[in-house]
Enzyme design. Structure first.
Site, PDB file in Angstrom:
ATOM      1  CG  HIS A   1      42.185  91.747 -10.648  1.00 54.12           C
ATOM      2  ND1 HIS A   1      43.177  91.417 -11.453  1.00 54.12           N
ATOM      3  CD2 HIS A   1      41.555  90.300 -10.339  1.00 54.12           C
ATOM      4  CE1 HIS A   1      43.276  89.736 -11.492  1.00 54.12           C
ATOM      5  NE2 HIS A   1      42.012  89.271 -10.708  1.00 54.12           N
TER       6      HIS A   1
ATOM      7  CG  ASP B   1      45.728  85.171  -8.597  1.00 54.54           C
ATOM      8  OD1 ASP B   1      44.916  85.482  -7.550  1.00 54.54           O
ATOM      9  OD2 ASP B   1      44.979  85.233  -9.505  1.00 54.54           O
TER      10      ASP B   1
ATOM     11  CG  HIS C   1      42.427  85.467 -12.326  1.00 56.06           C
ATOM     12  ND1 HIS C   1      42.283  84.842 -11.335  1.00 56.06           N
ATOM     13  CD2 HIS C   1      41.354  85.216 -13.391  1.00 56.06           C
ATOM     14  CE1 HIS C   1      41.009  84.196 -11.306  1.00 56.06           C
ATOM     15  NE2 HIS C   1      40.676  84.293 -12.640  1.00 56.06           N
TER      16      HIS C   1
ATOM     17  CG  ASP D   1      43.348  82.146  -8.274  1.00 56.57           C
ATOM     18  OD1 ASP D   1      44.568  82.197  -8.318  1.00 56.57           O
ATOM     19  OD2 ASP D   1      42.941  83.127  -8.496  1.00 56.57           O
TER      20      ASP D   1
END
Length: 336
Positions: free
Chosen positions: A116, A154, A156, A242
């Site tokens: 990120h 991931d 995200h 995740d």
């Protein structure tokens, strides 16, 4: 498969109760040991900071260094810096570079996570840096140069990696929960790259509730064809656990079967592959997933010890709508 790990990675410590905490690595290493993996201490490279500066904005890097010197600080409500953060981040970069130089298939069990983090920290329109400091995957791709692919699995979207590679002809593929339903709110199919990078940025947003059945379909119909056509020299996998159905921070419904299918597909390219730990906040999933990954790489052992998850009908319908959009945008550049 070597597993790069150091106790230094645990020196990035939160100032309060936080899902991205040092004990995550304890469970990862338990999985490595149970699978009979070989743990290797990475060496700090003399050029680690030069590589970080070459990828990130100078003022941002110096800001993080000042925070490390202060001992404990928050960048934002999600993201913190401690006295050990800078050493941990630089050693993570060093481990990825070592694996790339040696053309190894390896797991880098490091933290803080990075996907990120953009040029100057917060990337694109994200409200926070999402636990991330420096973008180790993007730094590795820029260091490796031509022919490096990054696959981000991931839950995200890797907004920082997208930002840093968006104008580069380095393939970036991200499978993630649909940005309309989850942080960081980016990663739509029409985000395909610009300039030299046009067509090299591939986003596969998945509706909440997506199970193994649809995820496997996405791997077969989009991810693997893109990788085969790109024919990378090496692959960096931003590995977040995740997207698993038992993770507390998101709403995809994968089991380890879906994960291992994706990882096996990437390994089928028979190219050096670096698995870089990103998210994943259910400790048991971290342990079991890592154990399964090490076994897969070492012996092709595809035993996820979990039954396949299937998607509800309304999720499957939404998935097909999204994939039509994915094909419409990426089909201008790739055979899908």
């Amino acid at each position: 498969m070597y597993v790069y790990y150091s106790e230094i990675f645990k020196k990035h410590t939160p100032p309060f109760r936080h899902p991205e905490a040092p004990d995550r690595l304890d469970y990862v290493i338990k999985g490595v040991v149970e699978a009979g993996g070989v743990v290797k201490e990475p060496k700090m490279r003399e050029d680690a900071w030069r590589l970080i500066y070459s990828a990130h904005d100078k003022s941002y890097v110096e800001y993080v260094k000042r925070l490390c010197g202060a001992g404990q600080a928050e960048i934002d409500g999600d993201t913190y810096v401690s006295a050990g953060t800078c050493d941990a981040a630089a050693l993570a970069v060093s481990a990825v570079m070592e694996a790339l130089d040696k053309r190894e298939t390896a797991l880098v069990a490091a933290r803080p996570p990075g996907h990120h983090a953009g040029f100057a920290g917060r990337a694109l329109t994200a409200p926070t840096q999402g636990f991330c400091i420096f973008n180790t995957a993007a730094i590795g791709a820029l260091y490796g140069g031509d022919g490096i692919a990054v696959v981000d699995i991931d839950v995200h979207h890797g907004n920082g990696t997208q930002e840093m590679l968006y104008e580069r002809d380095l393939l970036y593929i991200s499978t993630h929960q649909h940005p309309a339903t989850l942080y960081p709110g980016t990663g739509y199919p029409d985000e395909v790259g610009t300039g030299r990078g046009e067509g090299f940025n591939a986003n596969l947003p998945l509706p909440p509730g997506t199970g193994d059945d649809l995820y496997i379909k996405a791997i077969d119909e989009v991810v693997l064809p893109l990788l085969m056509q790109y024919d990378p020299r090496a692959v960096i996998v931003s590995l977040g656990w995740d997207a698993h159905k038992d993770d507390p921070l998101a709403d995809l419904a994968l089991s380890l079967k879906g994960y291992l299918y994706a990882l096996s597909a990437i390994l089928s390219l028979q190219k050096p592959t670096i698995f870089l730990l990103e998210g994943g906040y259910n400790r048991e999933v971290l342990q079991r997933g890592t154990k399964a990954l090490v076994r897969l790489v070492a012996a092709g052992d595809f035993r996820p010890e979990e039954t396949q998850t299937d998607s509800p009908l309304h999720v499957a319908r939404r998935y097909e709508e999204i994939m039509q959009e994915v094909r419409r945008h990426l089909g201008r550049y790739w055979r899908l």
